[in-house]
Design a protein around this motif. Structure first.
Motif, PDB file in Angstrom:
ATOM      1  N   PHE A 209       0.821  -1.210   0.000  1.00  0.00           N
ATOM      2  CA  PHE A 209       0.000   0.000   0.000  1.00  0.00           C
ATOM      3  C   PHE A 209       0.859   1.266   0.000  1.00  0.00           C
ATOM      4  CE2 PHE A 209      -2.739  -3.319   1.670  1.00  0.00           C
ATOM      5  CZ  PHE A 209      -3.891  -3.130   0.906  1.00  0.00           C
ATOM      6  N   ALA A 210       0.469   2.203  -0.821  1.00  0.00           N
ATOM      7  CA  ALA A 210       1.213   3.447  -1.015  1.00  0.00           C
ATOM      8  C   ALA A 210       0.674   4.560  -0.119  1.00  0.00           C
ATOM      9  CB  ALA A 210       1.137   3.860  -2.483  1.00  0.00           C
ATOM     10  N   ASP A 211       1.374   5.672  -0.124  1.00  0.00           N
ATOM     11  CA  ASP A 211       0.978   6.861   0.636  1.00  0.00           C
ATOM     12  C   ASP A 211       0.997   8.056  -0.313  1.00  0.00           C
ATOM     13  OD1 ASP A 211       0.546   8.919   2.443  1.00  0.00           O
ATOM     14  OD2 ASP A 211       2.609   8.886   3.204  1.00  0.00           O
ATOM     15  N   HIS A 212      -0.152   8.304  -0.939  1.00  0.00           N
ATOM     16  CA  HIS A 212      -0.266   9.412  -1.892  1.00  0.00           C
ATOM     17  C   HIS A 212      -1.287  10.454  -1.466  1.00  0.00           C
ATOM     18  CE1 HIS A 212       2.336   7.200  -4.511  1.00  0.00           C
ATOM     19  NE2 HIS A 212       1.454   6.282  -4.827  1.00  0.00           N
ATOM     20  N   HIS A 213      -1.994  10.208  -0.353  1.00  0.00           N
ATOM     21  CA  HIS A 213      -3.063  11.113   0.081  1.00  0.00           C
ATOM     22  C   HIS A 213      -2.953  11.360   1.577  1.00  0.00           C
ATOM     23  CE1 HIS A 213      -4.548   9.451  -3.707  1.00  0.00           C
ATOM     24  NE2 HIS A 213      -5.279  10.540  -3.821  1.00  0.00           N
ATOM     25  N   ASN A 214      -3.535  12.468   2.010  1.00  0.00           N
ATOM     26  CA  ASN A 214      -3.557  12.770   3.435  1.00  0.00           C
ATOM     27  C   ASN A 214      -4.813  12.179   4.073  1.00  0.00           C
ATOM     28  OD1 ASN A 214      -5.700  14.524   2.857  1.00  0.00           O
ATOM     29  ND2 ASN A 214      -4.407  16.352   2.858  1.00  0.00           N
ATOM     30  N   ALA A 215      -5.019  12.469   5.331  1.00  0.00           N
ATOM     31  CA  ALA A 215      -6.141  11.878   6.059  1.00  0.00           C
ATOM     32  C   ALA A 215      -7.484  12.285   5.479  1.00  0.00           C
ATOM     33  CB  ALA A 215      -6.064  12.270   7.531  1.00  0.00           C
ATOM     34  N   LEU A 216      -7.561  13.469   4.881  1.00  0.00           N
ATOM     35  CA  LEU A 216      -8.804  13.931   4.269  1.00  0.00           C
ATOM     36  C   LEU A 216      -9.019  13.350   2.881  1.00  0.00           C
ATOM     37  CD1 LEU A 216      -8.850  17.694   5.325  1.00  0.00           C
ATOM     38  CD2 LEU A 216     -10.271  15.838   6.227  1.00  0.00           C
ATOM     39  N   GLY A 217      -8.058  12.575   2.397  1.00  0.00           N
ATOM     40  CA  GLY A 217      -8.185  12.007   1.067  1.00  0.00           C
ATOM     41  C   GLY A 217      -7.715  12.924  -0.033  1.00  0.00           C
ATOM     42  N   GLN A 218      -7.066  14.001   0.333  1.00  0.00           N
ATOM     43  CA  GLN A 218      -6.549  14.941  -0.652  1.00  0.00           C
ATOM     44  C   GLN A 218      -5.149  14.508  -1.092  1.00  0.00           C
ATOM     45  OE1 GLN A 218      -6.774  18.103   2.190  1.00  0.00           O
ATOM     46  NE2 GLN A 218      -8.625  18.985   1.281  1.00  0.00           N
ATOM     47  N   PRO A 219      -4.746  14.866  -2.303  1.00  0.00           N
ATOM     48  CA  PRO A 219      -3.402  14.482  -2.774  1.00  0.00           C
ATOM     49  C   PRO A 219      -2.314  15.011  -1.854  1.00  0.00           C
ATOM     50  CG  PRO A 219      -4.754  15.254  -4.599  1.00  0.00           C
ATOM     51  CD  PRO A 219      -5.524  15.563  -3.345  1.00  0.00           C
ATOM     52  N   GLY A 220      -1.334  14.163  -1.576  1.00  0.00           N
ATOM     53  CA  GLY A 220      -0.218  14.565  -0.729  1.00  0.00           C
ATOM     54  C   GLY A 220       0.048  13.547   0.359  1.00  0.00           C
ATOM     55  N   SER A 221       1.290  13.192   0.536  1.00  0.00           N
ATOM     56  CA  SER A 221       1.672  12.174   1.518  1.00  0.00           C
ATOM     57  C   SER A 221       1.541  12.709   2.943  1.00  0.00           C
ATOM     58  CB  SER A 221       3.122  11.752   1.258  1.00  0.00           C
ATOM     59  OG  SER A 221       3.594  10.921   2.281  1.00  0.00           O
ATOM     60  N   ASN A 222       1.162  11.815   3.869  1.00  0.00           N
ATOM     61  CA  ASN A 222       1.125  12.193   5.279  1.00  0.00           C
ATOM     62  C   ASN A 222       1.848  11.189   6.172  1.00  0.00           C
ATOM     63  OD1 ASN A 222      -0.702  10.105   5.098  1.00  0.00           O
ATOM     64  ND2 ASN A 222      -2.245  11.043   6.423  1.00  0.00           N
ATOM     65  N   GLY A 223       2.640  10.305   5.538  1.00  0.00           N
ATOM     66  CA  GLY A 223       3.390   9.334   6.314  1.00  0.00           C
ATOM     67  C   GLY A 223       2.597   8.119   6.747  1.00  0.00           C
ATOM     68  N   ILE A 224       1.354   8.015   6.297  1.00  0.00           N
ATOM     69  CA  ILE A 224       0.478   6.899   6.646  1.00  0.00           C
ATOM     70  C   ILE A 224      -0.040   6.276   5.355  1.00  0.00           C
ATOM     71  CG2 ILE A 224      -1.694   6.235   7.777  1.00  0.00           C
ATOM     72  CD1 ILE A 224      -1.300   8.584   9.680  1.00  0.00           C
ATOM     73  N   PRO A 225       0.048   4.960   5.198  1.00  0.00           N
ATOM     74  CA  PRO A 225      -0.500   4.340   3.983  1.00  0.00           C
ATOM     75  C   PRO A 225      -1.962   4.725   3.783  1.00  0.00           C
ATOM     76  CG  PRO A 225       0.788   2.747   5.207  1.00  0.00           C
ATOM     77  CD  PRO A 225       0.666   3.962   6.089  1.00  0.00           C
ATOM     78  N   ASP A 226      -2.336   4.973   2.529  1.00  0.00           N
ATOM     79  CA  ASP A 226      -3.686   5.447   2.238  1.00  0.00           C
ATOM     80  C   ASP A 226      -4.756   4.469   2.703  1.00  0.00           C
ATOM     81  OD1 ASP A 226      -2.573   7.695   1.114  1.00  0.00           O
ATOM     82  OD2 ASP A 226      -2.723   6.976  -0.940  1.00  0.00           O
ATOM     83  N   VAL A 227      -4.449   3.180   2.712  1.00  0.00           N
ATOM     84  CA  VAL A 227      -5.439   2.203   3.167  1.00  0.00           C
ATOM     85  C   VAL A 227      -5.759   2.413   4.643  1.00  0.00           C
ATOM     86  CG1 VAL A 227      -3.755   0.400   3.763  1.00  0.00           C
ATOM     87  CG2 VAL A 227      -6.093  -0.234   3.099  1.00  0.00           C
ATOM     88  N   LEU A 228      -4.774   2.864   5.436  1.00  0.00           N
ATOM     89  CA  LEU A 228      -5.031   3.131   6.845  1.00  0.00           C
ATOM     90  C   LEU A 228      -5.757   4.460   7.034  1.00  0.00           C
ATOM     91  CD1 LEU A 228      -1.801   1.794   8.595  1.00  0.00           C
ATOM     92  CD2 LEU A 228      -3.980   0.630   8.151  1.00  0.00           C
ATOM     93  N   ASP A 229      -5.453   5.434   6.188  1.00  0.00           N
ATOM     94  CA  ASP A 229      -6.248   6.666   6.224  1.00  0.00           C
ATOM     95  C   ASP A 229      -7.721   6.355   5.954  1.00  0.00           C
ATOM     96  OD1 ASP A 229      -4.284   8.643   6.781  1.00  0.00           O
ATOM     97  OD2 ASP A 229      -3.634   8.607   4.689  1.00  0.00           O
TER      98      ASP A 229
END
Length: 607
Positions: A209-229
């Motif tokens: 799983f990659a990290d391409h979005h933040n917690a709000l689902g917006q583009p940009g990494s937040n250090g957390i895999p997107d599946v966990l967001d």
């Protein structure tokens, strides 16, 4: 017409019409409507790789597998006629096995003489690489509250309570979660499973799983895999739905939502406070409910509580071990214990509620959910009582809760469609009990395999409503069985079920929106944002084929356009790519989430 293609081109289908073929001895044979079916997304090198040809008259050509880049013939052979029962009006079915080709690359199939050709497809690790992220893109589209796909906030006033310990119409903040499907209801029945499935998929395949979005689902990494967001979006909503140890809400809104297509922040449904305002929030009581004509059935609430407890226990481990967030981990741990205790107190099931229509989620199982919750809590706490209870629930659930050993079931009657509790418990028990759990999975796999041997597509599920959800769950069950036992004898069966979802089916279509991007996939989907905004979001799993006996008796189902698949339908099963067909062509949130494990399994590590 596919928006990725030139808009002047007609919609591409992967069947081809051969009017005159020359047979042996030079005799002209009239032959039409020869159809070639493949997995459009592609195959891993080690996969069983089989194409299907079907036609109205004997097919006597050889097929060639060619490299796309230079048309070099890599393999040539004669398709083998199948002896299974036919499907629809076609009498001749042939299998072409190209499993021996393992070299990575892009290929296509072509008949040697007439030039019948498939689209190009991949062989190798790139075939499924990153597509679990495509499914997460659809999940973000389903978010309620802040929706990153639409960049808007909707349903901020969810909701006003009914059946709770507080006075009816009391306001609680129950915003968040996911819209269920093309409509905008929210169910803990499906939301709890989606959340837990995302978390289990990450635990099994953390490198995918990659990290391409933040917690709000917006583009940009937040250090957390997107599946966990995405899972946390579900977790945060479940926390809201369980505001105190003895209270659990299970549904926001009802079929009063069904007032045509609408943009989420312009909801015209009215629950007594005007349009686009407060919506009903139903508290789980373990008793029948319904504010209108139709009442649900209920005997308890352990299905909701057990499944939600499993999600929270998984989250407590993951947030502590992978994200080093002890605060959120502790919050989830507390919720897991509280939810599980509530399930123990009120064993039984709570169904979904309807208001003016007879359709609802008819879940009638709960021991499987309590087994899952207890097993995950044992893994979290190492408390012997949870292990003892998980084993007891496993024996109660066994295969009584499994659709896979039956020929039919009511809508969501046997939900979730795979008992994750058997897998979660397996690593904690002795060899004899391990074998018991393995046999539960094996019995379901064997039963569906027997069904599959009766049709040329080698498909093993009954075509009840949401048959694609059954299919992805069957794929998950085979994968989990392999992990439990190391037994890979069902690999060909596994790939056949997967391949159906990506085009090796009568209609030659993928069952996921936008996958593959240059292929045939559901376009005219039953969703508001497609109808009103023309927005096509990839990664959504549609309901899929359904028995005509169900389809033709559903209320309010009409086609907007002539059925483009009419020549491929049979008398028993139907699939239609039409906005008006909510029974086969509506992408669902939990169906999409339930395919994440499958996509991660066949994928490759994220780059």
């Amino acid at each position: 017409m596919k928006k990725q293609f030139l808009q002047t081109l007609p919609k591409i289908r992967f069947w081809f019409f051969v009017v005159l073929l020359t047979g042996w001895g030079g005799t002209a044979i009239g032959q039409s409507k020869v159809h070639l079916r493949i997995n459009q997304l592609g195959y891993l090198a080690s996969d069983s790789k089989e194409a299907l040809v079907f036609s109205e008259a004997p097919f006597r050509e050889r097929l060639q597998l060619r490299l796309t880049e230079n048309s070099e013939v890599v393999l040539e052979g004669k398709p083998v006629r199948l002896k299974t029962a036919t499907w629809g009006s076609f009498d001749y079915y042939y299998n072409f096995d190209f499993s021996s080709v393992m070299q990575a690359g892009e290929y296509y199939l072509q008949s040697k003489n007439s030039g019948i050709r498939s689209q190009s497809f991949h062989i190798g690790p790139q075939a499924y690489a990153g597509h679990q992220e495509t499914l997460l893109e659809f999940m973000r589209q389903q978010r309620c509250g802040y929706n990153p796909t639409l960049d808007m906030v909707c349903h901020e006033k969810d909701g006003r309570s009914f059946y709770g310990p507080m006075p009816d119409s009391t306001y609680l903040d129950l915003s968040g979660g996911w819209h269920d499907a093309g409509d905008q209801l929210k169910y803990l029945i499906t939301g709890s499973y989606a959340t837990a499935h995302l978390l289990l998929a990450f635990e099994l395949y953390p490198d995918r799983f990659a990290d391409h979005h933040n917690a709000l689902g917006q583009p940009g990494s937040n250090g957390i895999p997107d599946v966990l967001d995405e899972a946390k979006w579900g977790l945060d909503w479940i926390h809201k739905m369980h505001p105190s140890p003895d209270v659990l809400f299970h549904q926001i809104a009802d079929d009063r939502d069904h007032r045509g297509f609408k943009i989420p922040n312009q909801d015209n449904s009215d629950y007594g406070w005007g349009a686009n305002s407060y919506r009903a929030a139903y508290a789980a009581t373990g008793k029948p409910q319904g504010l209108g004509k139709y009442k649900s059935e209920a005997t308890g609430l352990a299905n909701l509580a057990g499944r939600s407890a499993a999600a929270m226990a998984l989250a407590a481990r993951i947030w502590k071990e992978h994200l080093q967030d002890s605060v959120y981990s502790a919050k989830c741990r507390g919720a897991a214990l509280s939810l599980y205790a509530l399930g123990r107190k009120q064993e039984g099931y709570q169904q979904g509620n309807s208001y003016g229509a007879p359709y609802r989620y008819n879940e009638e199982t709960w021991a499987d959910d309590m087994e899952w919750g207890a097993a995950e809590l044992y893994a979290l706490t190492n408390e012997p009582a949870f292990l003892k209870q998980a084993k007891e629930y496993a024996l109660v659930s066994s295969n009584q809760d499994a659709w896979a050993v039956r020929d039919t079931a009511a809508h969501y009657q046997l939900y979730p469609f795979v008992n994750m509790g058997h897998y979660a418990l397996h690593r904690h028990v002795d060899q004899d009990f391990k074998k018991e759990l393995e046999n539960y999975y094996l019995e379901g796999i064997s039963y569906t395999l027997k069904r599959a041997q009766q049709n040329p597509f080698h498909i093993g599920v009954p075509f009840i409503w949401c048959s694609n959800n059954l299919l992805t769950s069957l794929v998950a069950q085979v994968i989990l069985y392999e992990k439990m036992t190391g037994d890979r004898q069902f690999q060909p069966f596994l790939t056949a079920q997967r391949d159906w979802l990506f085009g090796r089916n009568p209609w030659g279509t993928s069952m996921f929106t936008g996958l593959p991007a240059d292929g045939e996939f559901p376009e005219d989907v039953h969703t508001s944002i497609y109808v009103m905004l023309g927005l096509s979001v990839p990664g959504g799993l549609v309901d899929g084929p359904i028995y005509r006996s169900i389809h033709d008796n559903l209320l309010g189902l009409t086609l907007n356009d002539p059925d483009e698949f009419s020549h491929l339908q049979n008398q028993h099963v139907v699939y239609q790519d039409d906005v008006g067909d909510y029974s086969t062509n509506e992408p669902t949130m939990d169906g999409t989430a339930g395919a994440i494990l499958m996509m991660a399994h066949f994928g490759k590590p994220a780059e």
